[in-house]
Design a protein around this motif. Structure first.
Motif, short mmCIF file in Angstrom:
data_model
loop_
_atom_site.label_atom_id
_atom_site.label_comp_id
_atom_site.label_asym_id
_atom_site.label_seq_id
_atom_site.Cartn_x
_atom_site.Cartn_y
_atom_site.Cartn_z
N GLY A 62 0.76 -1.44 0.05
CA GLY A 62 0.28 0.10 -0.10
C GLY A 62 0.91 0.58 -0.05
N ALA A 63 1.93 1.02 -0.34
CA ALA A 63 3.07 2.29 0.17
C ALA A 63 2.33 3.36 -1.44
CB ALA A 63 4.71 1.98 -0.55
N ASN A 64 2.27 4.58 -1.36
CA ASN A 64 2.32 5.67 -2.44
C ASN A 64 2.51 6.59 -1.73
OD1 ASN A 64 1.41 6.72 -4.21
ND2 ASN A 64 -0.62 6.91 -3.19
N PRO A 65 4.11 7.48 -2.79
CA PRO A 65 4.21 7.14 -3.49
C PRO A 65 5.26 6.67 -3.23
CG PRO A 65 5.12 8.95 -3.04
CD PRO A 65 4.74 9.56 -2.02
N VAL A 66 5.66 5.11 -4.30
CA VAL A 66 6.76 4.34 -4.44
C VAL A 66 8.03 4.96 -4.75
CG1 VAL A 66 8.03 2.82 -5.47
CG2 VAL A 66 5.84 2.60 -5.46
N THR A 67 9.20 5.30 -4.41
CA THR A 67 10.07 6.26 -4.31
C THR A 67 11.60 5.41 -5.08
OG1 THR A 67 10.02 6.85 -2.63
CG2 THR A 67 12.06 6.92 -2.79
N LEU A 68 12.31 5.60 -5.93
CA LEU A 68 12.93 5.39 -6.93
C LEU A 68 14.13 5.64 -6.44
CD1 LEU A 68 11.85 5.42 -10.40
CD2 LEU A 68 11.48 3.98 -8.45
N VAL A 69 15.45 5.01 -6.32
CA VAL A 69 16.71 5.14 -5.43
C VAL A 69 17.72 4.85 -6.66
CG1 VAL A 69 18.68 4.98 -3.94
CG2 VAL A 69 16.28 4.82 -3.00
N SER A 70 18.70 5.94 -7.06
CA SER A 70 19.96 5.37 -8.17
C SER A 70 21.13 5.08 -7.07
CB SER A 70 20.07 7.01 -8.04
OG SER A 70 21.12 6.65 -8.91
N VAL A 71 21.34 3.63 -7.41
CA VAL A 71 22.09 2.86 -7.32
C VAL A 71 23.32 2.93 -8.78
CG1 VAL A 71 22.75 0.64 -6.59
CG2 VAL A 71 20.92 1.60 -5.85
N ARG A 72 24.74 2.96 -8.51
CA ARG A 72 25.08 2.97 -10.25
C ARG A 72 24.93 3.21 -10.79
NH1 ARG A 72 27.82 -3.77 -9.46
NH2 ARG A 72 28.83 -3.03 -7.11
#
Length: 248
Positions: A62-72
């Protein structure tokens, strides 16, 4: 930058035939790419755009918003998403907080998964149009259908057909394009890729940024007289598997 230039040689309706041309650079381009005769282009560097969040996805918890993480230098999420993670027409919004560039926001729409209505391989033959059919969406204005027909992938690209069509449930690729593509040559395991895409975009200082929501289906093609082969799929007795994966 692309090392192969695809030139349009025939067009009819929503489809076009493209044939490859490989440019020549002397001296060579080293770590860059030869993009036209005597012209090199460097690979672009990656850039940080800050924290990226996506609103409108239905996560497992149910998470909102979805967080995008920078990896490499690649953005990804650890959230588990069902499939699909949205309903048709849902608003999907991506926001970047800013880093190397100013903050930006892109809006796109949810789509329904693409389903072709023909099972198994699709028939393709000279002097005959190639027909594709799929289950139409509830709203035909959200997305478009993109098609790529590649019948020489395993033998060195000789040509391809690409189409950009409305999402109405069917598309007929004209016989003239099909005939020309087959005459250019084909190898084993020819295929067609059909993609339903809803694209949102925004223009920032360095150019256009797109958010694409898509569903794709790959399907094998059947050409009269072609027998495809591989290490696990041998040729019939009396025939030999060639380097381009067809039996002769």
């Amino acid at each position: 930058p692309e090392g192969t230039i695809w030139e349009k040689t025939l067009e009819e309706g929503e489809c076009e035939l493209l044939e490859p041309r490989v440019p020549f650079c002397d001296p060579g381009c080293g770590e860059a790419v030869c993009v036209e005769d005597g012209q090199c282009a460097a690979y672009p560097p990656t850039h940080d755009v800050g924290t990226v969040t996506v609103h409108g996805l239905q996560t497992a918890d149910g998470a909102n918003p979805v967080t995008l993480v920078s990896v490499r230098d690649n953005y990804s999420s650890t959230d588990e998403l069902p499939y699909p993670a949205f309903a048709e027409g849902d608003e999907i919004r991506l926001q970047a907080s800013g880093g190397d560039y100013e903050p930006f926001s892109i809006l796109s729409k949810g789509i329904v998964p693409l389903e072709l209505t023909v099972e198994g391989e699709i028939h393709i033959e000279r002097e005959q149009p190639m027909t594709l059919a799929w289950t139409p969406p509830g709203n035909t204005d959200i997305a478009r259908i993109h098609v790529k027909v590649d019948i020489s992938h395993h033998g060195g690209a000789k040509g391809k057909i690409e189409c950009d069509a409305p999402d109405t449930g069917s598309l007929q690729i004209p016989a003239a394009l099909v005939t020309r593509l087959i005459d250019l040559g084909y190898s084993g395991f020819p295929s067609v890729n059909v993609t339903r895409s809803a694209i949102g975009s925004v223009v920032i200082a360095p150019g256009r940024v797109e958010l694409t929501v898509q569903s794709a289906v790959d399907r094998g093609l059947q050409i009269p007289g072609l027998i495809s082969c591989s290490e696990s799929i041998p040729c019939p007795e009396g025939l030999t598997c060639q380097q381009d994966l067809k039996c002769l």
